[in-house]
Design a protein around this motif. Structure first.
Motif, mmCIF file in Angstrom:
data_model
loop_
_atom_site.group_PDB
_atom_site.id
_atom_site.type_symbol
_atom_site.label_atom_id
_atom_site.label_comp_id
_atom_site.label_asym_id
_atom_site.label_seq_id
_atom_site.Cartn_x
_atom_site.Cartn_y
_atom_site.Cartn_z
ATOM 1 N N LYS A 213 25.554 52.753 59.099
ATOM 2 C CA LYS A 213 25.007 51.393 59.160
ATOM 3 C C LYS A 213 26.110 50.375 59.452
ATOM 4 N N THR B 296 18.747 50.256 68.633
ATOM 5 C CA THR B 296 18.532 51.196 67.523
ATOM 6 C C THR B 296 18.171 52.580 68.042
ATOM 7 N N TYR C 292 26.412 49.904 63.057
ATOM 8 C CA TYR C 292 25.279 49.139 63.616
ATOM 9 C C TYR C 292 25.495 47.640 63.417
ATOM 10 N N LEU C 293 26.227 47.297 62.372
ATOM 11 C CA LEU C 293 26.440 45.879 62.051
ATOM 12 C C LEU C 293 27.886 45.458 62.263
ATOM 13 N N PHE D 234 14.720 45.389 61.812
ATOM 14 C CA PHE D 234 14.428 46.036 63.093
ATOM 15 C C PHE D 234 14.974 47.465 63.124
ATOM 16 N N PHE D 235 16.123 47.663 62.506
ATOM 17 C CA PHE D 235 16.708 48.999 62.477
ATOM 18 C C PHE D 235 15.750 49.988 61.810
ATOM 19 N N ARG E 116 29.016 39.849 50.254
ATOM 20 C CA ARG E 116 29.424 38.923 51.313
ATOM 21 C C ARG E 116 28.605 37.652 51.138
ATOM 22 N N ASN F 269 28.963 42.017 63.340
ATOM 23 C CA ASN F 269 28.425 40.986 62.463
ATOM 24 C C ASN F 269 29.450 40.590 61.396
ATOM 25 N N ASN G 130 26.529 39.946 69.400
ATOM 26 C CA ASN G 130 26.821 40.918 68.336
ATOM 27 C C ASN G 130 26.236 42.283 68.648
ATOM 28 N N TYR H 266 21.283 54.280 69.066
ATOM 29 C CA TYR H 266 21.938 54.742 67.827
ATOM 30 C C TYR H 266 21.284 56.035 67.344
ATOM 31 N N THR I 197 12.366 50.493 63.708
ATOM 32 C CA THR I 197 12.557 51.291 64.919
ATOM 33 C C THR I 197 12.883 52.737 64.584
ATOM 34 N N THR I 198 13.644 52.961 63.522
ATOM 35 C CA THR I 198 13.964 54.339 63.145
ATOM 36 C C THR I 198 12.717 55.066 62.656
ATOM 37 N N ASN J 119 21.809 37.808 61.477
ATOM 38 C CA ASN J 119 22.804 38.879 61.612
ATOM 39 C C ASN J 119 22.725 39.943 60.540
#
Lengths: 171, 171
Positions: free
Chosen positions: A162, A147, A165-166, B143-144, B126, A169, A15, A150, B147-148, B136
Motif C-alpha cells: 500500500k 489500481t 500505491y500512495l 478506490f483502491f 500523519r 502522496n 501523484n 497494481y 477496484t481490488t 490523497n
C-alpha cells in the motif's frame, strides 16, 4: 471556504501517475531479480477478457490527459498506443505528466459548472458539469486503471504494498 | 467559483459504495448460475499476501466512514469485521451508507483547511489539511479497495464490466 478545481484535480493526477511509474520500476527490478522477461508482465491480465498491463497504463494516462483537456480546454497530445515495454510505458507516463504540468491553473479553475461532453460507449456521449465529470468519471477511471495495474503486478509477485500505491502522496 | 468539501466527497463515496454493493449482487448471481459456493469468492485473493474479497469490502467501507468521520467530526459506527458472506458484506455497505447519509452537509463544508491526523502505520500518524486528506488519502484508499474487489471478482469470472464499476454514476 471552498476548494478549487485545479487543487482538486492536478495534484491528484500527478501523484497517481507518479505512483504508477514507480510500480513499473518495481516490476522491472523484480523481473531482473527473478531473471524473467519483463514482457510477461507487460502482456499479463487478470482475466481473458480484461485488458493487459500495457493497456491499463495507457488508459490511466488517457483518463488523466483527456479528463484534464476536457476540463481546461487545453488540447492534449495524442498518443499512438504503441508502447510495448516497461520503459516505453514509463515514457508515456512522463509525456502525460509533461502535459499535466503545462496546463495553467487559471484554465482549470472555474470549470466546475462548465458542460463537459465525453464519449460513453460507441456513438454515445454524455454531458456532465465539470465537477461531476472530475469526481464521477475522470477520477474513478484513473484510479481504476492505476489500481488494476497494481493488481496485475501483485498477482505476478512484484513486491508492491500500500505504501507504493500512495508513495507520491507525501505533500 | 469553487466546489465544496461536501459536494467533492459525499456523492463520490455514495456512488462507489453503491457500485461495490452491485458487484456483490453480480457475484451472488454468478455463483448461483454456476452452482458453486459463493464463499469461494468471499475468501479469494489475487496473491497469497493480499487481502481477500471480504477484507477489501470491509476496508473500502472503513476508508469512507473513517475518512468522513475525520473530516466532519461526526463519530462513525464501529464494525467488528465479522462479515463472512456476500449478504453480510452487503449489509456492512448498507450500514456505512446509513452513516454517510446521516452526516450533515454543514459538518463537512469548510473542513478543507482543518488539520486531519490519521494513522499511517504502526504507532505512526500523519497530519494533512482536510482537502489533501480527502484527495490523497481517503479517495485513493476507497478506490483502491473497490477496484481490488472488482478485480478479484473479474479474475473469478464474474461478469462485470466498466459499466458496473460506474453504475451509480448516473447523476
Amino acid at each position: 471556504m471552498t476548494i478549487s478545481m485545479y487543487s482538486a484535480s492536478v495534484p491528484v493526477f500527478k501523484n497517481m501517475l507518479g505512483n504508477l511509474s514507480h510500480f513499473l520500476d518495481k516490476a522491472q527490478a523484480h523481473a531482473e531479480a527473478k531473471k524473467f522477461d519483463p514482457q510477461v508482465l507487460v502482456d499479463d491480465r487478470l482475466a481473458p477478457d480484461m485488458l493487459p498491463l500495457k493497456k491499463q497504463v495507457q488508459i490511466a494516462c488517457d483518463a488523466v490527459k483527456n479528463g484534464l483537456a476536457r476540463l481546461s480546454g487545453v488540447e492534449a497530445p495524442k498518443f499512438e498506443d504503441k508502447e510495448n515495454s516497461l520503459p516505453e510505458l514509463k515514457e508515456r507516463i512522463r509525456k502525460t505528466l509533461d502535459y499535466v504540468n503545462s496546463v495553467p491553473r487559471d484554465k482549470v479553475d472555474g470549470c466546475e459548472d462548465k458542460d463537459i461532453t465525453f464519449p460513453a460507449g460507441r456513438d454515445v456521449t454524455r454531458t456532465l458539469k465539470g465537477e461531476a465529470y472530475l469526481l464521477n468519471v475522470a477520477f474513478p477511471n484513473m484510479f481504476f486503471h492505476v489500481t488494476t495495474a497494481y493488481a496485475i503486478l501483485r498477482h505476478n509477485g512484484v513486491e508492491l504494498g500500500k505504501g507504493d500505491y500512495l508513495v507520491g502522496n507525501r505533500a
